[in-house]
Design a protein around this motif. Structure first.
Motif, short mmCIF file in Angstrom:
data_model
loop_
_atom_site.label_atom_id
_atom_site.label_comp_id
_atom_site.label_asym_id
_atom_site.label_seq_id
_atom_site.Cartn_x
_atom_site.Cartn_y
_atom_site.Cartn_z
N ILE A 121 0.85 -1.20 0.00
CA ILE A 121 0.00 0.00 0.00
C ILE A 121 0.88 1.24 0.00
CG2 ILE A 121 -1.77 1.27 1.26
CD1 ILE A 121 -2.63 -1.43 2.50
N LEU A 122 1.80 1.28 0.93
CA LEU A 122 2.72 2.43 1.00
C LEU A 122 3.61 2.49 -0.23
CD1 LEU A 122 3.79 2.39 4.76
CD2 LEU A 122 2.08 3.82 3.62
N ARG B 63 -2.16 11.92 6.98
CA ARG B 63 -1.14 12.23 7.98
C ARG B 63 -0.61 10.94 8.61
NH1 ARG B 63 -0.70 17.11 10.28
NH2 ARG B 63 -2.86 17.68 9.93
N THR B 64 -1.54 10.07 8.96
CA THR B 64 -1.16 8.79 9.54
C THR B 64 -0.32 7.97 8.56
OG1 THR B 64 -3.24 8.76 10.78
CG2 THR B 64 -2.07 6.67 10.56
N LEU B 65 -0.80 7.89 7.33
CA LEU B 65 -0.10 7.09 6.33
C LEU B 65 1.29 7.63 6.05
CD1 LEU B 65 -3.08 6.48 3.87
CD2 LEU B 65 -1.95 4.77 5.32
N TYR B 69 4.68 5.79 6.50
CA TYR B 69 5.58 5.72 5.35
C TYR B 69 7.01 6.05 5.77
CZ TYR B 69 7.19 6.58 0.54
OH TYR B 69 7.85 6.55 -0.66
N GLU B 70 7.12 7.03 6.64
CA GLU B 70 8.44 7.49 7.05
C GLU B 70 9.03 6.67 8.20
OE1 GLU B 70 8.28 11.96 7.07
OE2 GLU B 70 8.79 11.25 5.05
N ASP B 71 8.21 5.84 8.79
CA ASP B 71 8.66 5.03 9.91
C ASP B 71 9.12 3.65 9.41
OD1 ASP B 71 9.11 3.60 12.17
OD2 ASP B 71 7.02 3.61 12.86
N GLU B 72 10.41 3.46 9.40
CA GLU B 72 10.98 2.21 8.87
C GLU B 72 10.61 1.01 9.74
OE1 GLU B 72 12.98 1.99 6.05
OE2 GLU B 72 12.55 4.12 5.66
N THR B 73 10.19 1.28 10.95
CA THR B 73 9.88 0.17 11.87
C THR B 73 8.38 -0.09 11.99
OG1 THR B 73 9.58 1.44 13.91
CG2 THR B 73 11.84 1.01 13.24
N SER B 77 0.50 -4.11 9.34
CA SER B 77 -0.87 -4.27 9.84
C SER B 77 -1.49 -2.90 10.15
CB SER B 77 -0.88 -5.15 11.08
OG SER B 77 -0.13 -4.57 12.11
N ASP B 78 -0.65 -1.98 10.60
CA ASP B 78 -1.17 -0.63 10.90
C ASP B 78 -1.63 0.06 9.61
OD1 ASP B 78 -0.72 -0.91 13.58
OD2 ASP B 78 1.26 0.04 13.55
N VAL B 79 -0.86 -0.09 8.59
CA VAL B 79 -1.24 0.48 7.29
C VAL B 79 -2.52 -0.17 6.80
CG1 VAL B 79 -0.51 0.94 4.94
CG2 VAL B 79 1.21 0.80 6.76
#
Lengths: 129, 129
Positions: A121-122, B63-65, B69-73, B77-79
């Motif tokens: 998705i991302l 904003r969440t996405l 996207y920027e969080d490598e960790t 499932s959150d996405v």
DNA sequence: ATAAGGGTTCCAGTGACGGGAAGGTCAAGG
DNA sequence: CCTTGACCTTCCCGTCACTGGAACCCTTAT
């Protein structure tokens, strides 16, 4: 009838009814104490508005339709045009949403949804090259 | 890049880009003359936002996405949850519209659309008994 | 006298921008 | 050097159809 009873009777929120008066869709009378007094015709109009809004007509469409409703000399073609235009808008909107649904459902299906960071998705949103 | 170029490059209106800065989705630099200066990362984010918005995600979802996207960790499932929820909303909306479409198309078909006043659309809205 | 449950007005906020005013900046042409 | 026109800036208001809340008035029952 007072506004609370009318609300219960029509299913429209009190706030909405006041708003409809504000924008001159209805013109209820006033009692000496300042309370709105709704006649049968007001209630009938409100029900009309409720049904028209439920079909997704804009307020301005509702205003037009209400005017046509009250005009005994109307041409049904005028009514039909408003309805046909609105139907076209609905169809456009449905197509829009179906397009989104297509893309999105594929992406959701492709995503593992586990605790790993890898995510199609991302990847798509980021412009997968 | 100045905002105009970025607009041409991303397809987003200048106003929208400024708005996205306003609500802290992007943080372009500033030149000495006060003009915004967009880096590649800003443009990349804007394209991301454009695609997410085109899929109907709300600004808050975006904003969440973007954060994910920027969080490598991140966990995919959150996405996926965000996307699945949005998909459910889309489906609900489509169902809504289809319901309206059903009713409305029948009414439109039933209406003669000539110069006579008789009209099943208005009859329905008026609560045909 | 008071409390609950009506009603009233007015103001502000929603989502995601768009329009437009008033003014600063920059590159090109006369 | 000056002007023109195309940029850019901020700021505020408008959109659509309501919804929430504050501050206040009216009615009825206790």
């Amino acid at each position: 009838m007072n506004i609370g009873e009318v609300s219960a009777h029509t299913g429209l929120p009190v706030k909405t009814i006041r708003y409809y008066e504000d924008i001159d869709l209805i013109k209820p009378l006033r009692d000496d104490n300042g309370y709105r007094r709704f006649r049968d015709q007001d209630i009938h109009k409100l029900k009309f508005l409720g049904r028209a809004r439920a079909l997704g007509f804009t307020i301005e469409d509702c205003r037009t339709l209400l005017a046509l409703y009250e005009d005994e000399t109307r041409a049904s073609s005028d009514v039909k045009r408003v309805a046909r235009d609105h139907l076209a808008q609905i169809d456009a909107k449905i197509d829009d949403l179906k397009g989104m649904r297509e893309t999105l459902s594929h992406l959701v299906d492709a995503c593992a949804g586990d605790d790993r960071p890898d995510c199609p998705i991302l990847k798509d949103l980021g412009g997968k090259p």
